[in-house]
Design a protein around this motif. Structure first.
Motif, mmCIF file in Angstrom:
data_model
loop_
_atom_site.group_PDB
_atom_site.id
_atom_site.type_symbol
_atom_site.label_atom_id
_atom_site.label_comp_id
_atom_site.label_asym_id
_atom_site.label_seq_id
_atom_site.Cartn_x
_atom_site.Cartn_y
_atom_site.Cartn_z
ATOM 1 N N ARG A 24 0.722 -1.295 -0.069
ATOM 2 C CA ARG A 24 0.065 0.093 -0.004
ATOM 3 C C ARG A 24 0.882 1.250 0.096
ATOM 4 N NH1 ARG A 24 -5.528 -0.097 -0.973
ATOM 5 N NH2 ARG A 24 -6.427 -2.150 -0.550
ATOM 6 N N VAL A 25 2.007 1.301 0.919
ATOM 7 C CA VAL A 25 2.935 2.700 0.793
ATOM 8 C C VAL A 25 3.638 2.862 -0.414
ATOM 9 C CG1 VAL A 25 2.741 2.691 3.430
ATOM 10 C CG2 VAL A 25 4.408 1.503 2.136
ATOM 11 N N ASP A 28 1.453 4.330 -2.881
ATOM 12 C CA ASP A 28 0.928 5.807 -2.550
ATOM 13 C C ASP A 28 2.182 6.787 -2.799
ATOM 14 O OD1 ASP A 28 1.025 8.128 -0.510
ATOM 15 O OD2 ASP A 28 -0.993 7.493 -0.155
ATOM 16 N N GLU A 29 1.944 7.846 -3.616
ATOM 17 C CA GLU A 29 3.038 8.861 -4.108
ATOM 18 C C GLU A 29 3.650 9.394 -2.781
ATOM 19 O OE1 GLU A 29 -0.068 12.489 -5.533
ATOM 20 O OE2 GLU A 29 0.470 10.974 -6.826
ATOM 21 N N VAL A 30 2.970 9.754 -2.079
ATOM 22 C CA VAL A 30 3.573 10.740 -0.697
ATOM 23 C C VAL A 30 4.436 9.668 -0.003
ATOM 24 C CG1 VAL A 30 3.006 11.964 1.081
ATOM 25 C CG2 VAL A 30 1.645 12.363 -0.923
ATOM 26 N N VAL A 31 3.653 8.681 0.629
ATOM 27 C CA VAL A 31 4.437 7.869 1.533
ATOM 28 C C VAL A 31 5.436 7.142 0.738
ATOM 29 C CG1 VAL A 31 4.061 6.023 3.082
ATOM 30 C CG2 VAL A 31 2.353 7.584 2.624
ATOM 31 N N ALA A 32 5.470 6.473 -0.416
ATOM 32 C CA ALA A 32 6.582 6.210 -0.989
ATOM 33 C C ALA A 32 7.961 6.978 -1.071
ATOM 34 C CB ALA A 32 6.096 5.622 -2.620
ATOM 35 N N HIS A 33 7.606 8.130 -0.832
ATOM 36 C CA HIS A 33 8.772 8.892 -0.761
ATOM 37 C C HIS A 33 9.781 8.634 0.293
ATOM 38 C CE1 HIS A 33 11.264 12.589 -1.295
ATOM 39 N NE2 HIS A 33 11.449 12.518 0.073
ATOM 40 N N ALA A 34 9.310 7.943 1.387
ATOM 41 C CA ALA A 34 9.878 7.613 2.446
ATOM 42 C C ALA A 34 11.162 6.314 1.749
ATOM 43 C CB ALA A 34 9.144 7.172 3.536
ATOM 44 N N ILE A 89 -0.770 6.039 8.206
ATOM 45 C CA ILE A 89 -1.805 5.205 8.691
ATOM 46 C C ILE A 89 -2.913 4.983 7.795
ATOM 47 C CG2 ILE A 89 -3.498 5.854 10.594
ATOM 48 C CD1 ILE A 89 -1.439 7.945 11.630
ATOM 49 N N ALA A 90 -3.508 5.434 7.007
ATOM 50 C CA ALA A 90 -4.447 5.174 6.164
ATOM 51 C C ALA A 90 -4.222 3.946 5.287
ATOM 52 C CB ALA A 90 -4.850 6.365 5.169
ATOM 53 N N CYS A 91 -2.890 3.966 4.804
ATOM 54 C CA CYS A 91 -2.459 2.679 4.179
ATOM 55 C C CYS A 91 -2.443 1.456 4.981
ATOM 56 C CB CYS A 91 -1.124 2.701 3.635
ATOM 57 S SG CYS A 91 -0.792 4.022 2.347
ATOM 58 N N PHE A 92 -2.273 1.730 6.314
ATOM 59 C CA PHE A 92 -2.308 0.666 7.315
ATOM 60 C C PHE A 92 -3.699 0.195 7.605
ATOM 61 C CE2 PHE A 92 -2.351 -0.919 11.743
ATOM 62 C CZ PHE A 92 -1.466 -1.905 11.840
ATOM 63 N N ASP A 93 -4.837 1.287 7.548
ATOM 64 C CA ASP A 93 -6.047 0.680 7.881
ATOM 65 C C ASP A 93 -6.509 -0.223 6.574
ATOM 66 O OD1 ASP A 93 -6.354 1.878 10.285
ATOM 67 O OD2 ASP A 93 -7.081 3.786 9.478
ATOM 68 N N GLY A 109 -9.348 -2.232 15.875
ATOM 69 C CA GLY A 109 -9.098 -0.815 16.636
ATOM 70 C C GLY A 109 -7.914 -0.795 17.374
ATOM 71 N N VAL A 110 -7.426 -1.759 18.039
ATOM 72 C CA VAL A 110 -6.127 -1.576 18.865
ATOM 73 C C VAL A 110 -4.850 -1.640 17.785
ATOM 74 C CG1 VAL A 110 -4.737 -3.220 20.281
ATOM 75 C CG2 VAL A 110 -7.091 -3.144 20.837
ATOM 76 N N LEU A 111 -5.025 -2.520 16.623
ATOM 77 C CA LEU A 111 -3.929 -2.437 15.726
ATOM 78 C C LEU A 111 -3.988 -0.983 15.237
ATOM 79 C CD1 LEU A 111 -4.402 -5.989 14.152
ATOM 80 C CD2 LEU A 111 -2.465 -5.081 15.410
ATOM 81 N N HIS A 112 -5.023 -0.376 14.845
ATOM 82 C CA HIS A 112 -4.851 0.940 14.495
ATOM 83 C C HIS A 112 -4.381 2.041 15.355
ATOM 84 C CE1 HIS A 112 -6.277 4.900 12.663
ATOM 85 N NE2 HIS A 112 -6.718 4.973 13.945
#
Length: 151
Positions: A24-25, A28-34, A89-93, A109-112
């Protein structure tokens, strides 16, 4: 009581979740930057070990891969990146849904909550100077009740 780690499927569940999140990350064009500098070939396995240890599983990360100081240093010194954090976080969800945990309450919910905390509060403690991270830190533990203070 069963740990969060065990409820999420243990070692294999952590691997599936880490793989789904990484997919997922990277999309994602923003998170992939990491990851623009590249990443370790066993990134998802290492991430799964880290999450597993934090969520009540064996100390595989600490025993073989490093301590929390190392993790924090990897995530420090890059400045503040709130948009990237929110998107991670959105990618994690979405990854939780990918592995079939989207409807598994209270586990979802706990994992989030764990991932949101570690992303927005814990990994952001040293935004400007990785050298400021203290040595010898232990992986913070998380349970059904949130962060465990006595480590």
């Amino acid at each position: 009581m069963t740990s969060v780690y065990e409820s999420a499927g243990g070692r294999e569940g952590m691997r599936r979740l880490a793989h789904a999140w990484h997919e997922r990350v990277m999309a994602d064009e923003v998170v992939a930057h990491a990851f623009h500098h590249g990443f370790h070939p066993q990134h998802t396995e290492r991430l799964a070990a880290y999450w597993g240890e934090a969520l009540g599983g064996p100390a595989d990360y600490s025993r073989g891969l490093g301590d929390e100081s190392r993790v924090l240093r990897m995530h420090s010194g890059e400045g503040v990146h709130e948009d990237m954090d929110r998107r991670a976080i959105a990618c994690f969800d979405l990854a939780l849904a990918d592995v079939g945990l989207a409807d598994a309450e209270p586990l979802r919910g706990v994992l989030h909550d764990y991932f949101a905390w570690v992303t927005t509060e814990w990994m952001t403690r040293y935004p400007h100077d990785a050298d400021a991270v203290p040595t010898g830190l232990a992986v913070p533990r998380w349970s059904w009740d949130g962060r465990q203070q006595d480590q």
